[in-house]
Scaffold this active site. Structure first.
Site, PDB file in Angstrom:
ATOM      1  N   LYS A 269       0.838  -1.198   0.000  1.00  0.00           N
ATOM      2  CA  LYS A 269       0.000   0.000   0.000  1.00  0.00           C
ATOM      3  C   LYS A 269       0.879   1.256   0.000  1.00  0.00           C
ATOM      4  O   LYS A 269       1.976   1.227   0.555  1.00  0.00           O
ATOM      5  CB  LYS A 269      -0.848   0.029   1.284  1.00  0.00           C
ATOM      6  CG  LYS A 269      -2.054  -0.870   1.266  1.00  0.00           C
ATOM      7  CD  LYS A 269      -2.858  -0.680   2.538  1.00  0.00           C
ATOM      8  CE  LYS A 269      -4.075  -1.582   2.554  1.00  0.00           C
ATOM      9  NZ  LYS A 269      -5.057  -1.296   1.516  1.00  0.00           N
ATOM     10  N   ARG A 343     -10.694 -10.880   1.067  1.00  0.00           N
ATOM     11  CA  ARG A 343     -11.508 -11.913   0.403  1.00  0.00           C
ATOM     12  C   ARG A 343     -10.821 -13.269   0.433  1.00  0.00           C
ATOM     13  O   ARG A 343     -11.467 -14.306   0.418  1.00  0.00           O
ATOM     14  CB  ARG A 343     -11.851 -11.449  -1.026  1.00  0.00           C
ATOM     15  CG  ARG A 343     -10.670 -11.198  -1.895  1.00  0.00           C
ATOM     16  CD  ARG A 343     -10.988 -10.319  -3.111  1.00  0.00           C
ATOM     17  NE  ARG A 343     -11.205  -8.922  -2.757  1.00  0.00           N
ATOM     18  CZ  ARG A 343     -11.481  -7.963  -3.636  1.00  0.00           C
ATOM     19  NH1 ARG A 343     -11.590  -8.252  -4.915  1.00  0.00           N
ATOM     20  NH2 ARG A 343     -11.670  -6.728  -3.242  1.00  0.00           N
TER      21      ARG A 343
HETATM   22  N1  BES Z   1      -8.192  -3.333   4.043  1.00  0.00           N
HETATM   23  C1  BES Z   1      -8.294  -2.858   2.721  1.00  0.00           C
HETATM   24  C2  BES Z   1      -9.504  -1.957   2.498  1.00  0.00           C
HETATM   25  C3  BES Z   1      -9.530  -0.668   3.279  1.00  0.00           C
HETATM   26  C4  BES Z   1      -8.990   0.476   2.751  1.00  0.00           C
HETATM   27  C5  BES Z   1     -10.140  -0.613   4.512  1.00  0.00           C
HETATM   28  C6  BES Z   1      -9.030   1.663   3.453  1.00  0.00           C
HETATM   29  C7  BES Z   1     -10.192   0.575   5.222  1.00  0.00           C
HETATM   30  C8  BES Z   1      -9.643   1.710   4.688  1.00  0.00           C
HETATM   31  C9  BES Z   1      -8.401  -4.042   1.751  1.00  0.00           C
HETATM   32  O1  BES Z   1      -7.737  -5.187   2.143  1.00  0.00           O
HETATM   33  C10 BES Z   1      -7.842  -3.614   0.451  1.00  0.00           C
HETATM   34  O2  BES Z   1      -6.730  -3.200   0.421  1.00  0.00           O
HETATM   35  N2  BES Z   1      -8.621  -3.730  -0.612  1.00  0.00           N
HETATM   36  C11 BES Z   1      -8.177  -3.355  -1.913  1.00  0.00           C
HETATM   37  C12 BES Z   1      -8.809  -4.286  -2.926  1.00  0.00           C
HETATM   38  C13 BES Z   1      -8.259  -4.140  -4.328  1.00  0.00           C
HETATM   39  C14 BES Z   1      -6.784  -4.486  -4.377  1.00  0.00           C
HETATM   40  C15 BES Z   1      -9.033  -5.030  -5.255  1.00  0.00           C
HETATM   41  C16 BES Z   1      -8.572  -1.912  -2.160  1.00  0.00           C
HETATM   42  O3  BES Z   1      -9.608  -1.484  -1.669  1.00  0.00           O
HETATM   43  O4  BES Z   1      -7.816  -1.221  -2.831  1.00  0.00           O
HETATM   44 ZN    ZN Z   2      -5.673  -5.120   1.609  1.00  0.00          ZN
END
Ligand code: BES
Ligand code: ZN
Ligand code: ZN
Length: 491
Positions: A269, A343
């Site tokens: 991230k 997921r």
């Molecule tokens: N934990 C994150 C989602 C999230 C982001 C929760 C900000 C709270 C605040 C999740 O695991 C994630 O990173 N999802 C990705 C999915 C994508 C790679 C398909 C996302 O949202 O970018």
């Molecule tokens: Zn994530």
């Protein structure tokens, strides 16, 4: 915070007096100096009892001493809603901070009736401060600000009322505990620490508890959870808490995402808000909070909670984009983005829930997609599912508890977008980047095995940057009150 029901004003405490707009007294017999002060302010129009209005004053008692007094407005009685009562409770508690006292007497308008429960809930929720790691003078200051007891004053209290207030306090306190869990960073609450919390709740509440550790997960073939866990220096777990008082009744199974910290893994991230990713176990913490409340609130339904727990760490052993993971269901998943780890762990937990319990309803809560925040902001969760009655019941509870949800679709296109190129599924859609929350939900749908299922994406609502009056810029505990209401109202 303790709420003490009383019929007389305690000595030497500041007092809050609540009034409806248009009424001259709260309807309880108050000592004359209080009545005179209220009458004077109303006459001079220095206090009108508009909703949330507050006026700090001092009442001169007959013996000559002063009682710091807050006049607090409830607005028009006819327009006071349950949700507004909760907001008023929060506003009232915050106004009382200027007393710099830990205990208060509170006289509320008699006609507030059942709304009192929500008012008290708002007070308890507003009496929360996330700054638990302060030291020295700052720590002392924070401790001084926290209210420890409210003496609610009324002419008499019926058992019914006591019950309602006890409920407001219990639920409020557990929501605050969940907030603390979610706020706690991963060095203070690691995988084992979170497992221990689950175990503690189960033991305290007399719930059956099973902890599947890494070895057991390997034996069972929970490839999704294990793949995400590979980069971690602690083994993954999946905890199961059972409350099954009724024979031959299919349980409602709750599944909560329990990612202790989400670095994104190899698909790292960006660092901007990375420090917030300790909240990625909010779904898990919320379902544990609900389990804590079930017996306390005498909920007699069969309920099971399942929380897959790991962190999504980065290291030489971490799972990598392009890898093929065999999930517990047998379906294979091509990893396109290691940050779509929620997921990957939920698919195994959902399949286990569906297979083992054949649930009446299966509900998962997860901080699943950042794009859900883009779509709905910080106050509304995304709601998905395959059963109209289940979704309608959740929406009703959302309205009553002011934990808002908005139903979003899972279209055929969303489902197609998750079909893999080389495996059965892929963990991220290709083509375009939109409809993220729906595509995440579409992926999960493959693992519910026909169960009546709802998925609540709490990415935005679990950690608010747009706090309500009874929240603060930190974890909200979103979902606890919603699910408790759901269980209470479900036929
Ligand atoms: N934990 C994150 C989602 C999230 C982001 C929760 C900000 C709270 C605040 C999740 O695991 C994630 O990173 N999802 C990705 C999915 C994508 C790679 C398909 C996302 O949202 O970018
Ligand atoms: Zn994530
Ligand atoms: Zn995540």
């Amino acid at each position: 915070m303790n709420i003490i029901l009383s019929t007389t004003l305690p000595d030497a405490l500041p007092v809050v007096i609540g009034l409806f707009d248009g009424e001259k007294t709260p309807g309880h017999s108050l000592e004359k100096p209080f009545q005179d002060t209220i009458a004077l302010h109303l006459k001079e129009k220095t206090f009108l009892a508009k909703s949330g209005e507050h006026l700090l004053t001092h009442v001169v008692m007959q013996e000559g001493h002063l009682v710091p007094t807050l006049l607090f407005g409830f607005g028009k009685k006819e327009t006071l809603s349950e949700n507004q009562s909760r907001v008023l409770g929060a506003q009232c508690l915050k106004s009382c901070r200027s007393f710099k006292k830990k205990e208060l007497g509170v006289v509320l308008p008699k006609k507030i009736g059942k709304m009192l429960q929500n008012f008290v809930e708002g007070m308890v929720l507003a009496n929360f401060d996330p700054a638990t790691f302060k030291t020295g003078e700052e720590k002392k200051k924070k401790e001084q600000e926290e209210m420890t007891a409210i003496h609610l004053i009324g002419p008499s209290w019926t058992a019914d009322f006591e019950e309602h207030l006890k409920k407001a306090m219990t639920v409020g306190a557990v929501v605050n505990e969940v907030r603390t869990l979610v706020n706690t960073p991963p060095d203070q609450l690691d995988i084992q620490g979170f497992v221990n919390e689950a175990k503690k709740i189960a033991h305290e509440q007399g719930l059956a508890f099973t902890d599947f550790d890494r070895k057991k997960l390997e034996k069972m073939g929970m490839g999704g959870i294990l793949a995400v866990n590979r980069g971690s220096d602690q083994g993954a777990h999946m905890v199961v808490l059972e409350h099954l008082p009724n024979r031959n009744e299919a349980p409602i199974v709750l599944v909560g995402k329990g990612i202790i910290f989400d670095t994104g893994g190899i698909s790292l991230k960006p660092s901007g808000s990375l420090h917030e990713m300790h909240i990625d176990m909010a779904g898990g913490a919320v379902v544990l909070g609900v389990m804590k409340l079930i017996k306390m609130l005498n909920i007699k339904k069969n309920i099971v909670a399942i929380v897959p727990i790991t962190d999504n760490a980065i290291g030489s052993k971490s799972y990598r984009p392009s890898e093929i993971v065999k999930s517990y269901s047998g379906k294979t998943i091509e990893v396109l983005n290691t940050d779509a780890e929620g997921r990957m762990i939920l698919c195994d937990a959902l399949w286990y829930a569906a297979k083992k319990y054949k649930p009446k309803y299966l509900i998962d809560l997860a901080t699943l997609t950042g794009s859900c925040i883009v779509a709905l902001g910080y106050r509304t969760a995304g709601l998905f599912g395959n059963d109209a009655k289940l979704l309608a019941t959740i929406k009703d509870s959302a309205k009553r508890t002011d934990e808002a949800v908005c139903e979003l679709p899972i279209t055929d296109a969303d489902e197609k977008s998750m079909i893999g190129r080389v495996a059965d599924l892929q963990n991220m859609a290709t083509g375009h980047v939109y409809a993220g929350p729906s595509r995440g939900a579409a992926f999960l749908k493959n693992f519910v095995n026909g169960s009546k299922w709802a998925h609540i994406d709490i990415a935005g609502t679990s950690y608010s940057k747009d706090p309500k009056d009874y929240e603060i810029n930190s974890a909200t505990g979103f979902g606890v009150r919603l699910l408790v209401d759901f269980f209470e109202k479900l036929k």
